[in-house]
Design a protein around this motif. Structure first.
Motif, PDB file in Angstrom:
ATOM      1  N   ASP A 152       0.316  -4.858   0.482  1.00 22.02           N
ATOM      2  CA  ASP A 152      -0.162  -5.201  -0.697  1.00 22.02           C
ATOM      3  C   ASP A 152      -0.348  -4.225  -1.823  1.00 22.02           C
ATOM      4  O   ASP A 152       0.060  -4.367  -2.954  1.00 22.02           O
ATOM      5  N   ASP A 204       1.717  -4.142  -5.240  1.00 26.90           N
ATOM      6  CA  ASP A 204       1.207  -3.953  -6.757  1.00 26.90           C
ATOM      7  C   ASP A 204       2.117  -2.699  -7.281  1.00 26.90           C
ATOM      8  O   ASP A 204       2.060  -2.736  -8.352  1.00 26.90           O
ATOM      9  N   THR A 248       4.000  -2.910 -10.803  1.00 30.48           N
ATOM     10  CA  THR A 248       3.479  -1.861 -12.039  1.00 30.48           C
ATOM     11  C   THR A 248       4.743  -1.193 -12.505  1.00 30.48           C
ATOM     12  O   THR A 248       4.971  -0.968 -13.716  1.00 30.48           O
TER      13      THR A 248
END
Length: 392
Positions: free
Chosen positions: A364, A368, A372
């Protein structure tokens, strides 16, 4: 914000002329130096210490001309898909001599005026991809020419600003690299857990008694467009899990359905050992087996069996086809598997599940960080966002 950016011809930033790789037919491979193939270009963004085929480089004074150096950019000259043509990757480490094959273009930039990592990120950004697409030619396959690549006109900042932008993006890629390394350690620890549990096991059964092949299918148009989709391209080789996740609306035609607990295994060219057990529901290519444990068998045990090299060796022994072999479930279902006793099985499964939770927590974080980074690429590479604004 871009008043200090200037439009330059890409070739004017080269330290030396770009170079196409060497011809290395199969008959000469097996000895020599590491050879970057198209497989590595499409599988990795950063080229370093990956396992590769070996090939000889031409003898004589020009041998160094064929070797790669840290900071070299590699571009795919050809691809079966339009999106793959011109794919760029960056050589980050050269611990042993390494060369590249003829379907790859090497670009070596002048570090005094251009940061190679900046241009790697640039060609990942929407602006860079659009620049590459402008020179792609589509015939039997999509491709680019070195002459068109060097004549691209790009709007870029001064090298000092390039390096500030690279610092921002590299920070995220280092986090991703660290998390993936930890994920590899957790996978290795899980392997040790199950190896210990099966040492001395005197019960043997067929793999088909432990798991079944799910045949559930769905049309991507019938599900939420954002539902996860996994094609073979989303799997790493050598049992190293997932590289990424697509969306259902990226795919067409009937797909297989998987749910948490299922182990996925690429049946096409099984020697690549593309396998994973996602912690989410989704669709996958029908070239991927959805292997579901039978009642009472821990999903982590089935995952471990499938991830092992001897599973792939057994699958290959019964595969059909020479150039594009496919594993046969009827054959794999007969594979003998050593099964631990009930107590050992339960204890190992408990430990493996704890390790798995940690593995997917790191996954996870990777997702992320990648999101980004990719969201920053566009504005950073057009000057609409300054690196100091990101840090703030």
């Amino acid at each position: 914000m871009t008043e200090h950016w200037e439009t330059v011809r890409f070739g004017d930033l080269f330290l030396e002329p770009s170079k196409n790789g060497l011809m290395a037919p199969k008959r000469v491979r097996g000895a020599g130096v590491r050879l970057v193939n198209m497989r590595e270009v499409f599988a990795y963004d950063f080229i370093a210490d990956q396992d590769m085929e070996l090939a000889p480089v031409p003898a004589g004074a020009t041998v160094k001309d064929w070797l790669l150096e840290k900071g070299d950019l590699l571009f795919a000259r050809q691809s079966l898909t339009l999106e793959g043509a011109g794919k760029c990757c960056l050589v980050t480490e050269v611990n042993t001599p390494m060369t590249f094959e003829s379907h790859i273009i090497r670009v070596r930039l002048d570090p005094g005026i251009a940061d190679s990592a900046f241009f790697y990120y640039f060609f990942r950004s929407p602006a860079g991809k659009a620049a590459i697409q402008s020179i792609v030619e589509q015939v039997a396959a999509a491709g680019i020419r070195a002459s068109d690549l060097r004549n691209l006109r790009l709007r870029v900042p001064a090298v000092a600003e390039q390096r500030r932008i690279v610092d921002v993006l590299t920070l995220l890629d280092r986090l991703i690299e660290t998390d993936r390394r930890l994920m590899g350690q957790l996978a290795a620890a899980t392997d040790v857990v199950w190896r210990r549990a099966t040492v001395g096991a005197d019960t043997t059964t067929s793999f088909g008694d432990l798991a079944t092949l799910s045949g559930e299918r769905r049309n991507p148009g019938e599900v939420d467009p954002s539902m996860p989709y996994l094609g073979l391209e989303h799997f790493a080789d050598n049992g190293e899990g997932l590289l990424g996740v697509g969306r259902a609306d990226d795919s067409t035609s009937l797909k297989s359905v998987f749910v948490p607990g299922d182990t996925l295994y690429g049946k096409l060219r099984p020697y690549f050992r593309k396998t994973a057990r996602p912690n989410f529901e989704g669709l996958c290519s029908t070239e991927v087996w959805v292997i579901r444990p039978v009642d009472g068998v821990p999903a982590s045990f089935v995952e471990w069996v499938v991830s092992r090299k001897d599973f792939t060796a057994f699958a290959m022994a019964g595969s059909g086809g020479t150039r594009m072999p496919r594993a046969a479930w009827a054959h794999v279902a007969r594979m003998p598997v050593h099964v631990p006793g009930a107590a050992e099985m339960a204890s190992a499964a408990t430990t493996a599940d704890v390790l798995r939770e940690q593995y997917w927590a790191l996954w996870d974080e990777v997702v992320d960080a990648e999101r980004t980074r990719d969201e920053l690429l566009g504005p950073l590479m057009t000057g609409s966002l300054l690196p100091q604004e990101v840090a703030a």
